[in-house]
Motif scaffolding. Structure first.
Motif, PDB file in Angstrom:
ATOM      1  N   ASN A 181      13.229   7.056  -1.735  1.00 38.52           N
ATOM      2  CA  ASN A 181      12.312   7.456  -0.670  1.00 38.52           C
ATOM      3  C   ASN A 181      11.067   6.573  -0.729  1.00 38.52           C
ATOM      4  O   ASN A 181      10.921   5.727  -1.614  1.00 38.52           O
ATOM      5  N   SER A 182      10.148   6.767   0.216  1.00 37.50           N
ATOM      6  CA  SER A 182       8.910   5.992   0.230  1.00 37.50           C
ATOM      7  C   SER A 182       8.073   6.320  -1.006  1.00 37.50           C
ATOM      8  O   SER A 182       8.166   7.409  -1.579  1.00 37.50           O
ATOM      9  N   TRP A 183       7.246   5.364  -1.397  1.00 37.88           N
ATOM     10  CA  TRP A 183       6.318   5.591  -2.504  1.00 37.88           C
ATOM     11  C   TRP A 183       5.286   6.636  -2.105  1.00 37.88           C
ATOM     12  O   TRP A 183       4.824   6.667  -0.967  1.00 37.88           O
ATOM     13  N   THR A 184       4.928   7.481  -3.057  1.00 31.79           N
ATOM     14  CA  THR A 184       3.984   8.574  -2.826  1.00 31.79           C
ATOM     15  C   THR A 184       2.844   8.471  -3.825  1.00 31.79           C
ATOM     16  O   THR A 184       3.069   8.209  -5.011  1.00 31.79           O
ATOM     17  N   GLY A 185       1.630   8.683  -3.329  1.00 35.42           N
ATOM     18  CA  GLY A 185       0.465   8.629  -4.197  1.00 35.42           C
ATOM     19  C   GLY A 185       0.334   9.860  -5.077  1.00 35.42           C
ATOM     20  O   GLY A 185       0.890  10.922  -4.796  1.00 35.42           O
ATOM     21  N   MET A 186      -0.405   9.711  -6.171  1.00 37.22           N
ATOM     22  CA  MET A 186      -0.665  10.807  -7.099  1.00 37.22           C
ATOM     23  C   MET A 186      -2.174  10.928  -7.304  1.00 37.22           C
ATOM     24  O   MET A 186      -2.945  10.043  -6.900  1.00 37.22           O
ATOM     25  N   THR A 187      -2.576  11.993  -7.945  1.00 34.25           N
ATOM     26  CA  THR A 187      -3.970  12.162  -8.343  1.00 34.25           C
ATOM     27  C   THR A 187      -4.114  11.675  -9.772  1.00 34.25           C
ATOM     28  O   THR A 187      -3.457  12.200 -10.685  1.00 34.25           O
ATOM     29  N   GLU A 188      -4.942  10.662  -9.967  1.00 37.68           N
ATOM     30  CA  GLU A 188      -5.133  10.087 -11.300  1.00 37.68           C
ATOM     31  C   GLU A 188      -6.215  10.888 -12.005  1.00 37.68           C
ATOM     32  O   GLU A 188      -7.402  10.782 -11.666  1.00 37.68           O
ATOM     33  N   SER A 189      -5.807  11.704 -12.961  1.00 35.07           N
ATOM     34  CA  SER A 189      -6.764  12.611 -13.589  1.00 35.07           C
ATOM     35  C   SER A 189      -7.519  11.964 -14.733  1.00 35.07           C
ATOM     36  O   SER A 189      -8.538  12.481 -15.181  1.00 35.07           O
ATOM     37  N   SER A 190      -6.993  10.819 -15.222  1.00 43.80           N
ATOM     38  CA  SER A 190      -7.636  10.184 -16.371  1.00 43.80           C
ATOM     39  C   SER A 190      -7.028   8.807 -16.555  1.00 43.80           C
ATOM     40  O   SER A 190      -6.203   8.361 -15.759  1.00 43.80           O
TER      41      SER A 190
ATOM     42  N   THR B  32       1.732   5.635  -8.520  1.00 48.61           N
ATOM     43  CA  THR B  32       2.597   6.098  -7.445  1.00 48.61           C
ATOM     44  C   THR B  32       4.001   6.336  -7.981  1.00 48.61           C
ATOM     45  O   THR B  32       4.399   5.773  -9.000  1.00 48.61           O
ATOM     46  N   TYR B  33       4.739   7.168  -7.264  1.00 50.34           N
ATOM     47  CA  TYR B  33       6.124   7.439  -7.642  1.00 50.34           C
ATOM     48  C   TYR B  33       6.975   7.506  -6.383  1.00 50.34           C
ATOM     49  O   TYR B  33       6.479   7.680  -5.270  1.00 50.34           O
ATOM     50  N   ARG B  34       8.272   7.343  -6.566  1.00 52.28           N
ATOM     51  CA  ARG B  34       9.222   7.606  -5.489  1.00 52.28           C
ATOM     52  C   ARG B  34      10.432   8.303  -6.082  1.00 52.28           C
ATOM     53  O   ARG B  34      10.883   7.984  -7.183  1.00 52.28           O
ATOM     54  N   SER B  35      10.927   9.276  -5.360  1.00 55.70           N
ATOM     55  CA  SER B  35      12.139   9.973  -5.768  1.00 55.70           C
ATOM     56  C   SER B  35      13.329   9.370  -5.026  1.00 55.70           C
ATOM     57  O   SER B  35      13.169   8.488  -4.172  1.00 55.70           O
ATOM     58  N   TYR B  36      14.515   9.835  -5.360  1.00 56.10           N
ATOM     59  CA  TYR B  36      15.747   9.333  -4.749  1.00 56.10           C
ATOM     60  C   TYR B  36      16.488  10.483  -4.070  1.00 56.10           C
ATOM     61  O   TYR B  36      16.521  11.607  -4.583  1.00 56.10           O
TER      62      TYR B  36
ATOM     63  N   VAL C 115       0.853  -1.184   0.000  1.00 54.42           N
ATOM     64  CA  VAL C 115       0.000   0.000   0.000  1.00 54.42           C
ATOM     65  C   VAL C 115       0.890   1.237   0.000  1.00 54.42           C
ATOM     66  O   VAL C 115       2.087   1.173   0.279  1.00 54.42           O
ATOM     67  N   VAL C 116       0.274   2.370  -0.296  1.00 54.05           N
ATOM     68  CA  VAL C 116       0.969   3.652  -0.261  1.00 54.05           C
ATOM     69  C   VAL C 116       0.457   4.434   0.930  1.00 54.05           C
ATOM     70  O   VAL C 116      -0.756   4.540   1.159  1.00 54.05           O
ATOM     71  N   VAL C 117       1.390   4.979   1.715  1.00 55.70           N
ATOM     72  CA  VAL C 117       1.053   5.773   2.890  1.00 55.70           C
ATOM     73  C   VAL C 117       1.455   7.211   2.614  1.00 55.70           C
ATOM     74  O   VAL C 117       2.630   7.498   2.352  1.00 55.70           O
ATOM     75  N   ASP C 118       0.475   8.134   2.661  1.00 52.63           N
ATOM     76  CA  ASP C 118       0.755   9.543   2.392  1.00 52.63           C
ATOM     77  C   ASP C 118       1.470  10.177   3.584  1.00 52.63           C
ATOM     78  O   ASP C 118       1.571   9.602   4.666  1.00 52.63           O
TER      79      ASP C 118
END
Length: 707
Positions: A551-560, A541-545, A133-136
């Motif tokens: 880093n932890s996975w981060t959720g996004m807003t799925e616009s379409s 979801t994405y994660r940066s470095y 799961v992704v935790v914000d």
């Protein structure tokens, strides 16, 4: 023995340590160490952590062994007990933990999970009931089925265990009589998880809690360790540095007992990239967990075996770790003038010696549990003629702190050859004292003239006749490792436990870009293409470095169905992105990863896609009404301009992203036989425009001229 005792009934949760039994000390090892200048306390400690270089035999090395070792599968479980040993980790580990507190106010339920001895570096992934799961950042679990409008059915927050912990506000709010500001659980990496109740009569309740409160796990970058090359304490999975870190868990091994210069040199060697079956990797890495009740000798030996090192001492009695090469340079040579007498025997009898290697390691491919590598067909891992003649004689090697099938096989081949090798002893005059603290030698055989490469054990002095006896094993001669032919494939990755899906897994996202809107607003976007199937939820979801670490996975807003976004500026960052889909409570697997550098893409877009046209309401002014979309992920805005007297002016300039529909409306000019021109253009972040979609409207001739 270290016990982690959670005392909740007395009003506080805390860790206490009690002393274990005294472990057996090998007098031979102690004497050898003391004779080369190692202080008594350090010599005693070294003998307890099993230095193979100075050990006379395995029976003298360990003393009494603990049976309280922690397996990888144990560490992944969530357990409840009033008393449990502390668990510590190195590298990357997947952890459940101790359910230290749990209660309910009748509806909302809360849990405090103690994960690892702190401080840890970071949490990379989260799992509920075996599903990722992704935790914000606010603790909301944003993955289905836990996400809900305006929030989540689960809130998950963590502390790293750096010693500055305060009591959890959520627990104090829910249970003020049970949890107070004194309940801090300091120094423990921990999670507060709040589970919300949708109502027993709701179908959602059974989706979430059919089996009760689910177990939770985390993929953690565990202990921060000291690196003498930088002088910093930070996360690393360098095998040599990991050994030094765990060695210093014994308070006897202070900084001045360790040769940090030699440690740094070997750490550099451990970071060198070596060839593997699938590419390259660092030569020596360490991941894994251990419990504080496990004897330190057992943990150290398992770790040294797993990363391919041995513990050495310098001439002044300082300790360091040396990587074990397949081909070692001799440190001392013995010949006829040293009064050498050599006696040796071939390796174990054929009916006894191992002829098949079974090799296991700490496998990320198998969800961070011990997994065996299929070595069938690898000539170095079996002796087929002996198997046929005497039957299979297995050598089982489990490298509990080795995270790589490639690394495990390089180490396993050497260990298998050593287990089958010849042994013996050298008897010399007092020249043999030159072997104190050394490991590798060459011995010239009397009369024959042959030279044997050997690995020595601790010398034994016979003062009565002035001789030194040095037990040895003949060092195996191994061919250069060829990954293409020698290395077996790692076990196939398996999906997370209990995760089943009939939905097609999407392909990896196809693009990622950074957008700057005309007003200066920032937006990071990920584009994807989904399989044709019935779905009702998309999760991207994405994660940066940071400094090369995810880093932890981060959720996004799925616009379409083609794009997701987040209101952040990741320009210059490297990211991973992935997507999965849901239909009701059935979820697909996550897609493969897109790994990309993030920046703007200002390549001109095509003309916008528009529907609509001129409408003329009764008695009204003709008006251009358009519904506009764009396909390009890099599109930032769309501009509608109108020409008045040959001069173009902006009617409307609107932000846009793929899958979004925006509308434009612009009245035509009035008058007799007047033509109004419009043009529609997509622009990127820096204003670069593409081709126009054009429109025109001419009013009727109302001059009423005569014939």
């Amino acid at each position: 023995m270290k016990l982690f005792r959670v005392l909740l009934l007395t009003g506080a949760a805390y860790a206490v340590a009690t002393q274990a039994h005294a472990e057996v000390v090998s007098f031979s090892i102690f004497s050898a160490l003391y004779s080369i200048g190692v202080s008594g306390a350090v010599a005693n400690a070294i003998s307890l952590i099993a230095i193979p270089a100075l050990a006379i035999g395995a029976s003298l090395v360990f003393g009494k062994q603990s049976s309280a070792s922690v397996t990888a599968s144990d560490a992944k479980s969530t357990f409840e007990t009033s008393e449990s040993q502390v668990i510590e980790g190195i590298g990357r580990v997947r952890i459940g933990g101790l359910n230290a507190f749990g209660n309910s106010d009748g509806s909302t339920r809360a849990r405090l999970i103690c994960r690892l001895q702190g401080p840890i570096d970071a949490v990379e992934e989260y799992y509920i009931g075996g599903r990722e799961v992704v935790v914000d950042t606010d603790g909301s679990v944003s993955s289905p089925p836990w996400a809900r409008a305006g929030g989540s059915w689960c809130n998950w927050q963590d502390k790293k265990g750096d010693g500055s912990e305060t009591a959890w506000s959520g627990l104090m709010s829910l249970f003020p009589a049970l949890w107070t500001s004194d309940h801090r659980a300091r120094g423990i990496a921990q999670s507060q998880i709040i589970w919300y109740n949708p109502g027993l009569s709701e179908d959602k309740y059974f989706t979430l809690y059919q089996g009760g409160i689910p177990d939770t796990e985390q993929l953690i970058r565990a202990s921060k360790i000291y690196d003498p090359r930088t002088g910093a304490t930070a996360w690393s999975d360098n095998g040599v540095l990991a050994c030094a870190h765990i060695l210093q868990r014994d308070p006897v091994f202070t900084d001045d007992t360790i040769d940090w210069g030699l440690i740094a040199s070997e750490a550099n060697k451990a970071d060198v990239l070596v060839a593997t079956r699938t590419g390259t990797e660092k030569r020596s890495r360490a991941w894994g967990v251990w419990g504080w009740e496990t004897s330190r000798s057992e943990v150290m030996q398992q770790l040294m075996d797993s990363v391919g090192v041995e513990l050495r001492t310098t001439d002044v009695g300082k300790v360091w770790f040396q990587l074990i090469d397949d081909d070692h340079a001799s440190e001392v040579d013995f010949g006829p003038r040293d009064g050498v007498e050599v006696s040796w025997r071939s390796g174990p009898e054929a009916v006894e010696r191992p002829n098949i290697l079974r090799l296991s390691y700490y496998s990320p491919e198998r969800n961070y549990e011990s997994a065996e590598i299929d070595l069938i067909g690898k000539a170095w891992a079996s002796v087929d003629d002996e198997v046929a003649r005497y039957g299979p004689k297995y050598l089982d090697i489990n490298l509990l702190f080795c995270p790589s099938a490639s690394q495990a096989q390089r180490i396993g081949r050497r260990k298998f050859a050593q287990a089958r090798g010849d042994t013996g002893s050298i008897s010399t005059d007092m020249a043999g004292l030159a072997a104190w603290g050394l490991l590798y030698a060459e011995v010239a055989l009397p009369d024959l003239g042959d030279v044997l490469p050997v690995r020595m054990e601790a010398p034994r002095v016979n003062d009565d006749n002035g001789t030194v006896e040095i037990p040895f094993s003949v060092w195996p001669t191994l061919t250069a490792w060829n990954p293409a032919t020698d290395e077996a494939a790692a076990p196939d990755p398996i999906p997370d436990f209990e995760y089943e899906s009939d939905l097609t897994t999407p392909n990896a996202p196809n693009d990622a870009t950074q957008i700057t809107y005309p007003d200066g607003g920032k937006e990071f976007r990920v584009g994807y293409s989904l399989p044709a199937q019935t779905i009702d939820t998309i999760e991207c979801t994405y994660r940066s470095y940071t400094s090369g670490l995810p880093n932890s996975w981060t959720g996004m807003t799925e616009s379409s169905n083609v794009c997701a976004f987040a209101n952040v500026d990741l320009t210059g960052s490297t990211i991973d992105a992935r997507v999965r889909v849901f239909y009701e409570d059935d979820g697909s697997y996550f897609s493969p990863l897109l790994n990309a550098g993030v920046g703007p893409n200002n390549t001109a877009c095509g003309a916008p896609t528009a529907t609509g046209g001129i409408t003329t309401p009764d008695g009204g002014i003709p008006t251009l009404n358009l519904s506009v979309t764009v396909p390009e992920l890099r599109a930032a805005s769309v501009t509608l301009e109108r020409s008045v007297g040959g001069v173009w002016s902006v009617v409307s300039h609107q932000n846009i992203r793929p899958g979004q529909t925006i509308t434009f409306s612009s009245a035509a000019l009035t008058g007799s036989s007047v033509t109004t021109y419009w043009r529609l253009q997509t622009r990127t972040s820096n204003g670069t425009g593409g081709p126009y979609a054009t429109y025109a409207y001419t009013t009727a001739d109302t001059s009423g001229g005569s014939g």
